[in-house]
Design a protein around this motif. Structure first.
Motif, short mmCIF file in Angstrom:
data_model
loop_
_atom_site.label_atom_id
_atom_site.label_comp_id
_atom_site.label_asym_id
_atom_site.label_seq_id
_atom_site.Cartn_x
_atom_site.Cartn_y
_atom_site.Cartn_z
N ASN A 1 13.77 9.82 -40.29
CA ASN A 1 14.08 9.21 -39.01
C ASN A 1 15.57 9.27 -38.69
O ASN A 1 15.96 9.45 -37.53
N GLU A 2 16.42 9.13 -39.72
CA GLU A 2 17.86 9.15 -39.46
C GLU A 2 18.34 10.52 -38.99
O GLU A 2 19.31 10.62 -38.24
N ALA A 3 17.66 11.58 -39.41
CA ALA A 3 18.03 12.92 -38.93
C ALA A 3 17.60 13.08 -37.47
O ALA A 3 18.33 13.65 -36.65
N LEU A 4 16.42 12.57 -37.13
CA LEU A 4 15.91 12.71 -35.78
C LEU A 4 16.66 11.85 -34.78
O LEU A 4 16.61 12.11 -33.58
N ALA A 5 17.38 10.84 -35.26
CA ALA A 5 18.11 9.94 -34.35
C ALA A 5 19.12 10.69 -33.50
O ALA A 5 19.42 10.28 -32.37
N VAL A 6 19.63 11.82 -34.00
CA VAL A 6 20.62 12.58 -33.23
C VAL A 6 19.99 13.21 -31.98
O VAL A 6 20.71 13.64 -31.08
N LEU A 7 18.66 13.25 -31.94
CA LEU A 7 17.99 13.85 -30.78
C LEU A 7 17.79 12.87 -29.65
O LEU A 7 17.46 13.26 -28.52
N ALA B 1 19.56 11.02 -27.57
CA ALA B 1 20.27 11.19 -26.30
C ALA B 1 19.90 12.48 -25.60
O ALA B 1 19.95 12.57 -24.37
N ALA B 2 19.50 13.50 -26.37
CA ALA B 2 19.10 14.78 -25.76
C ALA B 2 17.74 14.67 -25.11
O ALA B 2 17.45 15.37 -24.13
N LEU B 3 16.90 13.78 -25.63
CA LEU B 3 15.52 13.70 -25.18
C LEU B 3 15.27 12.65 -24.10
O LEU B 3 14.19 12.63 -23.51
N ASP B 4 16.25 11.77 -23.87
CA ASP B 4 16.01 10.75 -22.84
C ASP B 4 16.83 11.04 -21.59
O ASP B 4 17.33 12.16 -21.39
N PHE B 5 17.00 10.04 -20.74
CA PHE B 5 17.64 10.24 -19.43
C PHE B 5 19.09 10.73 -19.54
O PHE B 5 19.62 11.31 -18.60
N ARG B 6 19.74 10.50 -20.69
CA ARG B 6 21.15 10.91 -20.83
C ARG B 6 21.31 12.42 -20.88
O ARG B 6 22.29 12.97 -20.39
N ARG B 7 20.35 13.10 -21.51
CA ARG B 7 20.33 14.57 -21.59
C ARG B 7 21.67 15.11 -22.08
O ARG B 7 22.25 16.05 -21.52
N THR B 8 22.18 14.53 -23.15
CA THR B 8 23.46 14.99 -23.71
C THR B 8 23.35 15.07 -25.24
O THR B 8 22.48 14.43 -25.85
N ILE B 9 24.26 15.84 -25.80
CA ILE B 9 24.40 15.91 -27.26
C ILE B 9 25.88 15.76 -27.58
O ILE B 9 26.72 16.52 -27.09
N ASP B 10 26.21 14.76 -28.38
CA ASP B 10 27.59 14.58 -28.84
C ASP B 10 27.78 15.31 -30.15
O ASP B 10 27.04 15.09 -31.12
N VAL B 11 28.74 16.20 -30.18
CA VAL B 11 29.06 16.94 -31.40
C VAL B 11 30.34 16.33 -31.96
O VAL B 11 31.43 16.54 -31.40
N ALA C 1 10.93 4.75 -31.31
CA ALA C 1 12.03 5.17 -30.43
C ALA C 1 11.93 6.65 -30.09
O ALA C 1 12.19 7.05 -28.95
N LEU C 2 11.55 7.46 -31.06
CA LEU C 2 11.43 8.90 -30.80
C LEU C 2 10.16 9.20 -30.02
O LEU C 2 10.17 9.99 -29.07
N THR C 3 9.05 8.58 -30.41
CA THR C 3 7.78 8.84 -29.74
C THR C 3 7.86 8.53 -28.25
O THR C 3 7.27 9.23 -27.41
N SER C 4 8.62 7.49 -27.89
CA SER C 4 8.72 7.09 -26.49
C SER C 4 9.42 8.13 -25.63
O SER C 4 9.33 8.08 -24.40
#
Length: 304
Positions: free
Chosen positions: A138-144, A146-156, A187-190
């Protein structure tokens, strides 16, 4: 692919939406090689229409179901239908954020950023296929998130923030009950809409065998379809494990038979031997023997 969907009587309004999407978001010439060229078609009008509608609405899609339901086939078919380059991410318990987003690397005497598949998919508006998503921590998937919700961003971290291209979609797949799988967190499933993938239907399996092996005798094609459905029923009643319910294995066995291997040996290699318990193997062989004689050979199975 669009011609195939027309033949499957997919809603014309949805197909018009796909065409409009393709016109609005043409794939970059340099990425044309990443657009999948599927070997198999997915058969299932209702699933096709639900998946297309979800993607046209800008949703991310989670395909959930047991073995041999065509999750990866559908994901590949969708990327081809929408004309999008695809990035495949195969999840495992050691997958971390760097494996998804990217990591530092040493090149030409300096530290540079090497982008990962999720970063590239987001930047180029591709379809990201997140295979066996419920095998990752789950901790690895947490980085996704912001990319998968309304923010549509990825912070590097240490570099920049990437805005997910409006053409980008993410398609997750997950099996039930595989070793190493875990419950997908809420959180991810939603962040996905979910399609419960139905087992392959008799008609779809018959068409698949007919397309892949056009010279297969119709009589034996029907028996092979029934064999797979028999194995499916045995799995559902817990008489055998799901190891034998292997559509890839059935197709592999037919290719072996076409190369001259006897039916009994080929079906052992493709299906039976994937169960390592001797008693279970005997049960599977009994199911196979009721449909396909062990000594059946290429000359009787194929017309060419």
């Amino acid at each position: 692919m669009l011609e195939f969907l027309e033949q499957e009587h997919i809603s014309p309004a949805l197909l018009d939406g796909v065409r409009a999407y393709r016109a609005q978001y043409p794939a970059e010439p340099a990425l044309q090689g990443r657009i999948p060229q599927p070997r198999y078609h997915y058969y299932g009008k209702e699933v096709w229409e639900a998946a297309i509608a979800a993607l046209l609405c800008g949703e991310n899609l989670l395909l959930a179901g047991s073995k041999a339901t065509g999750k990866n086939v559908l994901a590949e078919n969708l990327a081809q239908a929408f004309g999008r380059p695809a990035w495949d991410v195969s999840f495992h318990v050691s997958m971390d954020a760097a494996g998804l987003i990217g990591m530092d690397t040493f090149e030409n005497g300096q530290v540079t950023f090497r982008p990962g598949p999720v970063y590239l998919c987001a930047k180029h508006g591709g379809f990201g296929v997140l295979d066996e998503i419920n095998m990752a921590k789950n901790e690895a998937l947490a980085v996704l998130h912001a990319a998968l919700d309304f923010r549509r961003t990825i912070d590097v971290p240490g570099y920049d923030r990437v805005t997910v291209d409006p053409a980008a979609r993410f398609i997750g797949t997950m099996n039930y009950g595989y070793a190493g799988t875990r419950e997908l967190n809420e959180a991810l499933t939603s962040r996905f809409v979910v399609i419960q993938m139905p087992p392959i239907a008799e008609d779809g399996l018959d068409r698949l065998l007919g397309e892949e092996f056009p010279t297969l005798e119709k009589k034996y094609r029907g028996q092979l379809v029934q064999l797979f459905l028999d194995l499916q029923k045995k799995c559902e009643s817990a008489e055998i494990s799901s190891k034998a319910l292997d559509l890839r294995g059935l197709l592999d066995a037919l290719r072996l038979i076409r190369r001259g291997v006897s039916a009994g040996t080929a079906l052992d290699m493709g299906i039976t031997n994937k169960a390592f318990d001797a008693y279970e193997q005997s049960l599977i062989r009994d199911v196979i023997a009721a449909r396909i004689p062990a000594k059946l050979d290429r000359s009787r199975l194929f017309t060419d």
